[in-house]
Design a protein around this motif. Structure first.
Motif, short mmCIF file in Angstrom:
data_model
loop_
_atom_site.label_atom_id
_atom_site.label_comp_id
_atom_site.label_asym_id
_atom_site.label_seq_id
_atom_site.Cartn_x
_atom_site.Cartn_y
_atom_site.Cartn_z
N SER A 100 -55.24 8.96 89.04
CA SER A 100 -56.59 8.78 89.99
C SER A 100 -57.35 9.49 89.05
O SER A 100 -58.78 8.94 89.04
CB SER A 100 -56.23 9.78 91.20
OG SER A 100 -55.38 9.13 91.85
N LYS A 101 -57.28 10.33 88.03
CA LYS A 101 -58.42 11.03 87.22
C LYS A 101 -58.79 9.73 86.11
O LYS A 101 -59.93 9.57 86.08
CB LYS A 101 -57.93 12.31 86.57
CG LYS A 101 -57.86 13.26 87.60
CD LYS A 101 -57.18 14.61 86.85
CE LYS A 101 -56.72 15.66 87.85
NZ LYS A 101 -56.27 16.82 87.11
N GLU A 102 -57.94 9.15 85.80
CA GLU A 102 -58.37 8.05 85.06
C GLU A 102 -59.29 6.95 85.60
O GLU A 102 -60.07 6.65 85.07
CB GLU A 102 -57.08 7.53 84.19
CG GLU A 102 -57.14 6.37 83.23
CD GLU A 102 -55.95 5.95 82.73
OE1 GLU A 102 -56.14 5.15 81.58
OE2 GLU A 102 -54.89 6.00 83.10
N LEU A 103 -58.68 6.68 86.85
CA LEU A 103 -59.53 5.88 87.60
C LEU A 103 -60.83 5.95 87.97
O LEU A 103 -61.80 5.25 87.53
CB LEU A 103 -58.70 5.38 89.00
CG LEU A 103 -59.54 4.56 90.08
CD1 LEU A 103 -59.56 3.12 89.48
CD2 LEU A 103 -58.68 4.75 91.47
N PHE A 104 -61.06 7.28 88.22
CA PHE A 104 -62.57 7.77 88.62
C PHE A 104 -63.11 7.89 87.18
O PHE A 104 -64.51 7.88 87.06
CB PHE A 104 -62.66 9.04 89.21
CG PHE A 104 -61.70 9.03 90.63
CD1 PHE A 104 -62.43 7.78 91.44
CD2 PHE A 104 -61.01 9.81 91.21
CE1 PHE A 104 -61.77 7.94 92.70
CE2 PHE A 104 -60.48 9.61 92.40
CZ PHE A 104 -61.01 8.80 93.40
N ALA A 105 -62.47 8.33 85.94
CA ALA A 105 -63.21 8.37 84.81
C ALA A 105 -63.80 6.89 84.35
O ALA A 105 -64.84 6.72 83.89
CB ALA A 105 -62.33 8.93 83.63
N TYR A 106 -63.09 5.84 84.62
CA TYR A 106 -63.41 4.65 84.10
C TYR A 106 -64.69 4.15 85.15
O TYR A 106 -65.39 3.47 84.88
CB TYR A 106 -62.16 3.57 84.31
CG TYR A 106 -61.37 3.62 82.80
CD1 TYR A 106 -62.14 3.01 81.66
CD2 TYR A 106 -60.28 4.22 82.70
CE1 TYR A 106 -61.63 3.15 80.45
CE2 TYR A 106 -59.52 4.29 81.50
CZ TYR A 106 -60.36 3.76 80.47
OH TYR A 106 -59.70 3.89 79.10
N PHE A 107 -64.45 4.65 86.37
CA PHE A 107 -65.47 4.29 87.41
C PHE A 107 -66.71 4.92 86.75
O PHE A 107 -67.82 4.25 86.66
CB PHE A 107 -65.23 4.59 88.82
CG PHE A 107 -66.52 4.54 89.50
CD1 PHE A 107 -66.71 3.39 90.25
CD2 PHE A 107 -67.30 5.50 89.87
CE1 PHE A 107 -67.79 3.20 91.07
CE2 PHE A 107 -68.31 5.46 90.81
CZ PHE A 107 -68.70 4.31 91.19
N GLY A 108 -66.80 6.15 86.42
CA GLY A 108 -67.93 6.82 85.71
C GLY A 108 -68.39 6.30 84.42
O GLY A 108 -69.94 6.25 84.17
N LEU A 109 -67.54 5.70 83.70
CA LEU A 109 -67.87 5.01 82.31
C LEU A 109 -68.54 3.54 82.75
O LEU A 109 -69.69 3.03 82.06
CB LEU A 109 -66.48 4.66 81.46
CG LEU A 109 -66.14 5.97 80.79
CD1 LEU A 109 -64.89 5.64 80.08
CD2 LEU A 109 -67.26 6.45 79.69
N ALA A 110 -68.09 2.96 83.67
CA ALA A 110 -68.86 1.54 84.06
C ALA A 110 -70.22 1.88 84.56
O ALA A 110 -70.93 0.99 84.33
CB ALA A 110 -68.05 0.94 85.39
N VAL A 111 -70.37 3.06 85.47
CA VAL A 111 -71.80 3.21 85.97
C VAL A 111 -72.56 3.81 84.66
O VAL A 111 -73.69 3.51 84.34
CB VAL A 111 -71.74 4.37 86.78
CG1 VAL A 111 -73.04 4.79 87.17
CG2 VAL A 111 -70.93 3.86 88.19
N TYR A 112 -71.88 4.51 83.79
CA TYR A 112 -72.66 5.08 82.55
C TYR A 112 -73.19 4.09 81.69
O TYR A 112 -74.59 3.87 81.24
CB TYR A 112 -71.80 6.04 81.69
CG TYR A 112 -72.35 6.19 80.45
CD1 TYR A 112 -73.11 7.31 80.19
CD2 TYR A 112 -72.02 5.60 79.38
CE1 TYR A 112 -73.84 7.48 79.21
CE2 TYR A 112 -72.56 5.54 77.97
CZ TYR A 112 -73.47 6.61 77.96
OH TYR A 112 -74.15 7.15 76.67
N TYR A 113 -72.33 2.79 81.48
CA TYR A 113 -72.87 1.89 80.72
C TYR A 113 -73.93 0.73 81.25
O TYR A 113 -74.65 0.36 80.93
CB TYR A 113 -71.77 1.04 80.34
CG TYR A 113 -71.17 1.94 78.96
CD1 TYR A 113 -71.79 1.86 77.64
CD2 TYR A 113 -69.98 2.38 79.04
CE1 TYR A 113 -71.16 2.52 76.65
CE2 TYR A 113 -69.40 3.02 77.93
CZ TYR A 113 -69.98 2.99 76.69
OH TYR A 113 -69.44 3.68 75.54
#
Length: 155
Positions: free
Chosen positions: A12-25
């Motif tokens: 779940s932490k990895e999922l939210f991290a990738y969501f954050g990276l998507a928004v970051y880029y």
């Protein structure tokens, strides 16, 4: 059952991290589009005072990704493929930010669902990052052609 508990799962932490990276880029894309807009104005011979440039820069930073994409198309010669990529990222960005978790909430409770979401977000992040890097290279080329230090325009 612990693996189905969203906040405590490493997946779940990895999922939210990738969501954050998507928004970051996506935000990085917005930054590069803002830079390109300002540099395009400067390359057309517009002379702006430092205060006018700073005000314009702040105004453009508050624009949405969609607004920036629509405006930049009038000032920068993107290829058809680049324009298609920008519009695709914009559409996907809106979906990810506004609807992604609403539509996939049930998937967040299973390892297989989270793994699928991670793959989707990873693909999108990579797509947005490649486009951001391309835009960054265009900005760098324009800084060089105009003889401007990159930091001077972003004060």
């Amino acid at each position: 059952m612990k693996d189905t508990q969203i906040p405590e799962s490493e997946q779940s932490k990895e999922l939210f991290a990738y969501f954050g990276l998507a928004v970051y880029y996506c935000q990085a894309l917005e930054q590069q589009l803002t830079n390109l807009l300002l540099l395009s104005k400067l390359s057309q011979g517009q002379t702006l005072s430092e205060a006018d440039l700073a005000e314009l820069y702040q105004r453009k930073l508050s624009n949405s990704l969609g607004q920036l994409i629509k405006e930049i198309q009038h000032h920068f010669p993107f290829s058809e493929e680049e324009t298609r990529q920008l519009q695709s990222v914009w559409k996907q960005r809106n979906h990810i930010v506004h609807d992604y978790f609403k539509e996939r909430i049930q998937q967040t409770f299973t390892p297989a669902g989270r793994a699928q979401m991670i793959r989707e977000l990873k693909r999108f992040k990579n797509k947005a990052r490649r486009l951001e890097v391309k835009l960054q290279s265009y900005s760098t080329d324009m800084y060089i052609k105009l003889g401007i230090e990159e930091e001077s325009i972003m004060k």
